[in-house]
Design an enzyme around this catalytic site. Structure first.
Site, PDB file in Angstrom:
ATOM      1  N   LEU A  15       0.843  -1.198   0.000  1.00 37.53           N
ATOM      2  CA  LEU A  15       0.000   0.000   0.000  1.00 37.53           C
ATOM      3  C   LEU A  15       0.876   1.246   0.000  1.00 37.53           C
ATOM      4  O   LEU A  15       0.932   1.966   0.969  1.00 37.53           O
ATOM      5  CB  LEU A  15      -0.878  -0.011   1.260  1.00 37.53           C
ATOM      6  CG  LEU A  15      -2.354  -0.276   1.019  1.00 37.53           C
ATOM      7  CD1 LEU A  15      -3.118  -0.295   2.314  1.00 37.53           C
ATOM      8  CD2 LEU A  15      -2.955   0.759   0.083  1.00 37.53           C
ATOM      9  N   HIS A  16       1.572   1.453  -1.065  1.00 39.29           N
ATOM     10  CA  HIS A  16       2.492   2.586  -1.121  1.00 39.29           C
ATOM     11  C   HIS A  16       2.031   3.629  -2.114  1.00 39.29           C
ATOM     12  O   HIS A  16       1.415   3.304  -3.114  1.00 39.29           O
ATOM     13  CB  HIS A  16       3.886   2.135  -1.554  1.00 39.29           C
ATOM     14  CG  HIS A  16       4.501   1.204  -0.579  1.00 39.29           C
ATOM     15  ND1 HIS A  16       5.633   0.498  -0.850  1.00 39.29           N
ATOM     16  CD2 HIS A  16       4.136   0.862   0.663  1.00 39.29           C
ATOM     17  CE1 HIS A  16       5.937  -0.247   0.183  1.00 39.29           C
ATOM     18  NE2 HIS A  16       5.038  -0.046   1.121  1.00 39.29           N
ATOM     19  N   ALA A  17       2.416   4.845  -1.858  1.00 38.67           N
ATOM     20  CA  ALA A  17       2.219   5.972  -2.768  1.00 38.67           C
ATOM     21  C   ALA A  17       1.113   5.804  -3.809  1.00 38.67           C
ATOM     22  O   ALA A  17      -0.040   6.024  -3.512  1.00 38.67           O
ATOM     23  CB  ALA A  17       3.533   6.343  -3.419  1.00 38.67           C
ATOM     24  N   PRO A  19      -0.438   3.155  -5.267  1.00 39.41           N
ATOM     25  CA  PRO A  19      -1.555   2.312  -4.839  1.00 39.41           C
ATOM     26  C   PRO A  19      -2.339   2.985  -3.717  1.00 39.41           C
ATOM     27  O   PRO A  19      -3.567   2.937  -3.708  1.00 39.41           O
ATOM     28  CB  PRO A  19      -0.879   1.039  -4.330  1.00 39.41           C
ATOM     29  CG  PRO A  19       0.441   1.016  -5.007  1.00 39.41           C
ATOM     30  CD  PRO A  19       0.834   2.438  -5.223  1.00 39.41           C
TER      31      PRO A  19
END
Lengths: 100, 598
Positions: A15-17, A19
């Site tokens: 769940l990064h940037a 996404p």
């Protein structure tokens, strides 16, 4: 109404940037309040800062909770987003990789 | 006396090593961009001022949103929509109700001015992110700082520092540049830029590449070492910045610059052509990679495969060990993207100058000759097996070859193969597909392996000569010791003999022999290596077009004569000079002066 679902993040970049940005945009479309829980951390699913703080990587176990009229649909769609090993965003210039 | 005069009249040349972010060479005057550290003054608020202060905050958010939308439009139009999208995430930060609410609540409680409260809240988030284990996540700090500064500037009423106002063409030096500042360099007078911080996945680095502005990031303290007006050379290919270069360096880099421009032009033409001599001898010109994302560069430079995939990067800069799945996904993506060409995956080569933070490995007196690479893997079958499983699984998806590093004798190959067989057996039982005939090779970088390469060749499917280590072991020259750097000679007759021996022994056993050290990318040596019969050159992608150009410009029969000739020379220096002279005759644009390397 409340709906919740436990999932394991399957999305390759977690769940990064990007996404996270897509997640927040989708979550914000629902009436329901969205909460994400990872271990003992609880954040607002409509807050990009909150989600970045979670640092949920691929393989992380999280719970998505929605409270409101469209809770069920929200949980379904949002968990769907994280359970597939596909890029969430067509724009993948970064390669979405973590540069390890 | 002359020494003293020299001392006073000249500034000292400094070389700084950073992370190459965008290729190209820039030479020019430095323009140091002051650190933009907005430190808000503290001011107490009376009860009656609070509502007004919150209103100011909302206005600043609205203004910032308008600014960002404007920038997004401009960048999408002038550079490309995918770059405009960066600001989507910025906008989300701005509209983050949790963040906004937190600021307002804190303001009501602390009764202090909004600038101060806002930067406190932002700093709290930044400090959490800066501890993130993930490089990609850490790089997002610059995005958040970028938005934060915009809001603060709008609150305080500051102008944005402007890169478009440079008086003359300059190399910009800064602590950091925001993505929007980088984007503004478009069509400006920026020759290149160098920053203290930043990583390979920062937006700034990504954007520099598409703007084709040479850039080096992660230089740590360059802003302290450069003054406005200093002359600098910025080498975005190798990630080096040279401040106040001496004449020799300046000349060398002017030529490098010319060479780069020449190659950029040639690249387009060479990309789709094979590595083939004028008289039809085919060789593979491959690229070396460290990360899956490097495949793009391998392909864009026209490499015909990957001769060395270093897998150590996986294990560095982290606290835990990478799991099998993570490795499998990376290997698989490389295998699939380079298909139908092959990729040589080298198993873990830790030790020497690179070590794991998460493993408790004792310090050694002689790390290069110590517990490393295959020695380490054989002693830690848990780590080794998980990597082998990942590699084998990936082999089902394309053309993958497996290579053991730092083999010193055939026993190590046998031992490693035993572990491999165990892993294969288990996969078969589990019904997981892999390539049963996966080619196994040895990296030849220890003199004992070179000398016994006739024995090794019987039990290997290919060789790859790792010259960086082979040279240091053969000549007993520690390659990181500057005092003896002059002794590190790739052209030393001993080195050439070893290379010839390995190639000949490989060919006698009918297995191909490649070379994946820096020597493969040294263009003055391409003709010699070709003439010695090398089957594969594997080099950093950036050197692929040069090597290919040379291979395509010469007859193999001619290269063979050159190789035979240099084998009769007595010193490395003679070989160097002869090779350079021959290259100058063949392709003058590629020849560079003989200056010790950086």
């Amino acid at each position: 109404m409340e709906a919740r679902k436990n999932i394991v993040v399957k999305n390759r970049t977690g769940l990064h940037a990007r996404p996270a940005a897509v997640f927040v945009q989708k979550a914000s479309k629902y009436e329901s309040d969205i909460t994400i829980i990872k271990e003992d951390q609880e954040v607002n699913g409509k807050s990009i800062m909150g989600i970045l703080m979670l640092a949920a990587e691929k393989g992380a176990k999280i719970t998505i909770i929605a409270r409101g009229d469209d809770a069920e649909r929200a949980v379904e769609e949002l968990s769907e987003l994280l359970m597939h090993d596909v890029e969430l965003n067509a724009d993948n210039k970064n390669g979405g990789k973590t540069g390890r | 006396m002359t020494d003293q005069k020299h001392y006073f009249s000249k500034k000292k040349q400094i070389q700084i090593k950073g992370i190459p972010a965008a290729p190209g060479i820039a030479i020019g005057k430095a323009h140091v961009f002051g650190t933009e550290n907005i430190v808000p003054q503290e001011r107490r608020l009376s009860e009656g001022e609070i509502a007004g202060e919150i209103e100011r905050f909302r206005k600043a958010l609205k203004q910032t949103k308008e600014d960002l939308i404007g920038i997004e439009k401009r960048i999408s139009r002038e550079i490309g929509a995918e770059h405009g999208k960066i600001f989507n995430a910025h906008l989300l930060v701005l509209e983050d109700s949790v963040l906004v609410q937190e600021v307002i609540t804190r303001l009501k409680k602390k009764k202090k001015n909004i600038e101060l409260i806002f930067s406190d809240v932002l700093n709290k988030y930044i400090s959490v992110l800066s501890k993130a284990r993930d490089e990609y996540l850490r790089d997002r700090i610059s995005d958040i700082t970028d938005v934060g500064k915009r809001i603060l500037r709008n609150l305080i009423g500051l102008e944005e520092r402007n890169l478009e106002a440079l008086d003359e063409k300059s190399v910009v030096v800064a602590y950091d540049l925001s993505p929007s500042e980088t984007a503004m360099m478009y069509k400006s007078r920026v020759l290149g830029f160098a920053t203290d911080i930043g990583g390979r996945t920062s937006h700034t680095a990504i954007m520099a590449k598409s703007l084709e502005i040479p850039a080096v990031v992660g230089l740590e303290s360059i802003t302290d070492m450069v003054q406005n007006g200093d002359q600098v050379i910025l080498d975005g290919i190798h990630g080096t910045v040279i401040v106040n270069p001496n004449k020799r360096f300046l000349e060398k880099y002017r030529k490098e610059q010319k060479k780069y421009e020449y190659l950029e032009h040639e690249l387009i033409e060479l990309r789709s052509l094979p590595g083939e001599t004028l008289d039809g001898k085919k060789v593979v010109i491959a690229g070396n990679i460290e990360l899956p994302e490097d495949v793009a560069s391998v392909i864009s430079h026209g490499a015909e495969g990957i001769g060395l995939y270093r897998t150590e990067y996986f294990y560095m800069n982290r606290k835990d060990l990478p799991n099998e799945e993570e490795q499998f996904n990376a290997y698989k993506s490389v295998v699939m993207r380079i298909f139908p060409n092959y990729v040589v995956v080298r198993t873990l080569d830790l030790g020497g100058d690179k070590f794991l933070s998460q493993l408790d490995v004792p310090k050694e007196m002689n790390p290069f000759m110590g517990w490393r690479a295959i020695r380490f893997c054989l002693a830690r079958p848990d780590i080794f097996k998980s990597q082998l499983r990942a590699i084998l699984r990936a082999s089902a998806f394309g053309n993958l070859k497996l290579m053991y590093p730092m083999v010193s004798g055939v026993r190590e190959v046998r031992q490693a193969n035993e572990v491999l067989e165990e892993v294969k057996h288990k996969l078969r039982r589990e019904g997981i597909p892999f390539n049963e005939d996966i080619p196994i090779g040895a990296m030849i970088e220890v003199p004992s392996a070179a000398i016994t390469s006739d024995i090794l060749a019987k039990e290997c499917d290919f060789f790859s000569i790792g010259t960086n280590d082979l040279i240091q072991y053969a000549l007993a020259v520690d390659r990181v010791n500057e005092k003896i750097a002059y002794l590190y000679e790739p052209t030393h007759p001993a080195v050439l003999s070893l290379i010839k021996m390995v190639i000949d022994n490989g060919h006698r056993a009918k297995i191909p022999v490649g070379l994946c050290g820096e020597m493969a990318g040294d263009v003055s040596l391409t003709m010699i290596l070709l003439g010695l019969g090398l089957d594969e050159f594997s080099t950093s992608p950036i050197a692929v077009p040069e090597v290919k150009k040379i291979v395509r410009s010469i007859d193999y029969s001619e290269a063979k004569k050159i190789a035979e000739e240099v084998l009769t020379f007595n010193t490395g220096r003679e070989v160097q000079e002869y090779a350079r002279a021959r290259l100058r005759d063949l392709i003058p644009d590629l020849a560079i002066e003989l200056i010790p390397d950086l």
